[in-house]
Design a protein around this motif. Structure first.
Motif, PDB file in Angstrom:
ATOM      1  N   THR A  75       0.798  -1.220   0.000  1.00  0.00           N
ATOM      2  CA  THR A  75       0.000   0.000   0.000  1.00  0.00           C
ATOM      3  C   THR A  75       0.832   1.271   0.000  1.00  0.00           C
ATOM      4  O   THR A  75       0.337   2.316  -0.387  1.00  0.00           O
ATOM      5  CB  THR A  75      -0.948   0.038   1.215  1.00  0.00           C
ATOM      6  OG1 THR A  75      -0.175  -0.036   2.403  1.00  0.00           O
ATOM      7  CG2 THR A  75      -1.939  -1.104   1.176  1.00  0.00           C
ATOM      8  N   PRO A  77       3.471   3.548  -1.620  1.00  0.00           N
ATOM      9  CA  PRO A  77       4.196   3.660  -2.892  1.00  0.00           C
ATOM     10  C   PRO A  77       5.706   3.702  -2.662  1.00  0.00           C
ATOM     11  O   PRO A  77       6.193   4.459  -1.824  1.00  0.00           O
ATOM     12  CB  PRO A  77       3.704   4.987  -3.465  1.00  0.00           C
ATOM     13  CG  PRO A  77       2.425   5.271  -2.774  1.00  0.00           C
ATOM     14  CD  PRO A  77       2.553   4.652  -1.407  1.00  0.00           C
ATOM     15  N   GLU A  94       3.224  12.007  -6.744  1.00  0.00           N
ATOM     16  CA  GLU A  94       1.885  12.547  -6.528  1.00  0.00           C
ATOM     17  C   GLU A  94       0.821  11.734  -7.265  1.00  0.00           C
ATOM     18  O   GLU A  94      -0.268  11.519  -6.742  1.00  0.00           O
ATOM     19  CB  GLU A  94       1.836  14.019  -6.925  1.00  0.00           C
ATOM     20  CG  GLU A  94       2.598  14.878  -5.936  1.00  0.00           C
ATOM     21  CD  GLU A  94       2.639  16.347  -6.294  1.00  0.00           C
ATOM     22  OE1 GLU A  94       2.512  16.700  -7.486  1.00  0.00           O
ATOM     23  OE2 GLU A  94       2.814  17.158  -5.361  1.00  0.00           O
ATOM     24  N   GLU A  95       1.152  11.263  -8.433  1.00  0.00           N
ATOM     25  CA  GLU A  95       0.210  10.423  -9.183  1.00  0.00           C
ATOM     26  C   GLU A  95      -0.025   9.117  -8.437  1.00  0.00           C
ATOM     27  O   GLU A  95      -1.154   8.656  -8.295  1.00  0.00           O
ATOM     28  CB  GLU A  95       0.749  10.158 -10.595  1.00  0.00           C
ATOM     29  CG  GLU A  95      -0.209   9.435 -11.501  1.00  0.00           C
ATOM     30  CD  GLU A  95      -0.102   7.919 -11.401  1.00  0.00           C
ATOM     31  OE1 GLU A  95      -1.135   7.246 -11.522  1.00  0.00           O
ATOM     32  OE2 GLU A  95       1.020   7.422 -11.195  1.00  0.00           O
ATOM     33  N   ARG A  96       1.040   8.510  -7.922  1.00  0.00           N
ATOM     34  CA  ARG A  96       0.914   7.247  -7.165  1.00  0.00           C
ATOM     35  C   ARG A  96       0.146   7.450  -5.865  1.00  0.00           C
ATOM     36  O   ARG A  96      -0.638   6.592  -5.468  1.00  0.00           O
ATOM     37  CB  ARG A  96       2.307   6.685  -6.859  1.00  0.00           C
ATOM     38  CG  ARG A  96       3.124   6.240  -8.047  1.00  0.00           C
ATOM     39  CD  ARG A  96       2.743   4.866  -8.582  1.00  0.00           C
ATOM     40  NE  ARG A  96       2.795   3.807  -7.625  1.00  0.00           N
ATOM     41  CZ  ARG A  96       3.870   3.103  -7.274  1.00  0.00           C
ATOM     42  NH1 ARG A  96       5.042   3.372  -7.815  1.00  0.00           N
ATOM     43  NH2 ARG A  96       3.782   2.140  -6.399  1.00  0.00           N
ATOM     44  N   SER A  98      -2.197   9.561  -5.342  1.00  0.00           N
ATOM     45  CA  SER A  98      -3.606   9.860  -5.609  1.00  0.00           C
ATOM     46  C   SER A  98      -4.425   8.605  -5.927  1.00  0.00           C
ATOM     47  O   SER A  98      -5.644   8.670  -5.968  1.00  0.00           O
ATOM     48  CB  SER A  98      -3.716  10.852  -6.764  1.00  0.00           C
ATOM     49  OG  SER A  98      -3.338  10.253  -7.994  1.00  0.00           O
ATOM     50  N   ARG A  99      -3.782   7.490  -6.139  1.00  0.00           N
ATOM     51  CA  ARG A  99      -4.500   6.240  -6.464  1.00  0.00           C
ATOM     52  C   ARG A  99      -5.265   5.728  -5.271  1.00  0.00           C
ATOM     53  O   ARG A  99      -4.920   5.802  -4.164  1.00  0.00           O
ATOM     54  CB  ARG A  99      -3.538   5.154  -6.916  1.00  0.00           C
ATOM     55  CG  ARG A  99      -2.934   5.432  -8.257  1.00  0.00           C
ATOM     56  CD  ARG A  99      -2.081   4.283  -8.672  1.00  0.00           C
ATOM     57  NE  ARG A  99      -1.325   4.640  -9.870  1.00  0.00           N
ATOM     58  CZ  ARG A  99      -0.404   3.872 -10.381  1.00  0.00           C
ATOM     59  NH1 ARG A  99      -0.098   2.731  -9.841  1.00  0.00           N
ATOM     60  NH2 ARG A  99       0.225   4.257 -11.459  1.00  0.00           N
TER      61      ARG A  99
END
Length: 99
Positions: A75, A77, A94-96, A98-99
């Motif tokens: 869980t 990243p 930041e993309e990871r 936001s998942r």
């Protein structure tokens, strides 16, 4: 509350950018302390050994204290940022997150 990101040493430019964007940045030593909460981990390595040993040490410390491990590699990243600019590394993080 600010997200906590652990970074490997020699990532000063990435650490500065993370702090500027409101993240709390910690080093591996602080992140591996019993009870430490980490939201993400950035590393620069062609081998995943650094992540495996960090994950094992953190979980061992917490289990020894009778608590649940804070770091769950499924869980949290863990992003290898080899060859990325600081901006690219933070954008991917930041993309990871936001998942």
């Amino acid at each position: 509350m600010a997200k906590v990101v652990a970074v490997q040493s020699r990532m000063n430019d990435v650490a500065r950018l993370l702090a500027k964007r409101g993240y709390k940045v910690v080093d591996m030593l602080e992140a591996s302390r019993p009870g430490a909460h980490i939201d993400a981990f950035l590393y620069t390595s062609y081998h995943s050994d650094i992540v495996s040993s960090f994950d094992s040490a953190t979980q061992t410390d917490n289990v020894t204290l009778g608590g649940e491990p804070e770091l769950d590699s499924a869980t949290v990243p863990m992003v290898n940022v080899v060859g990325m600019t600081p901006e690219q590394a933070v954008d991917i993080l930041e993309e990871r997150l936001s998942r």
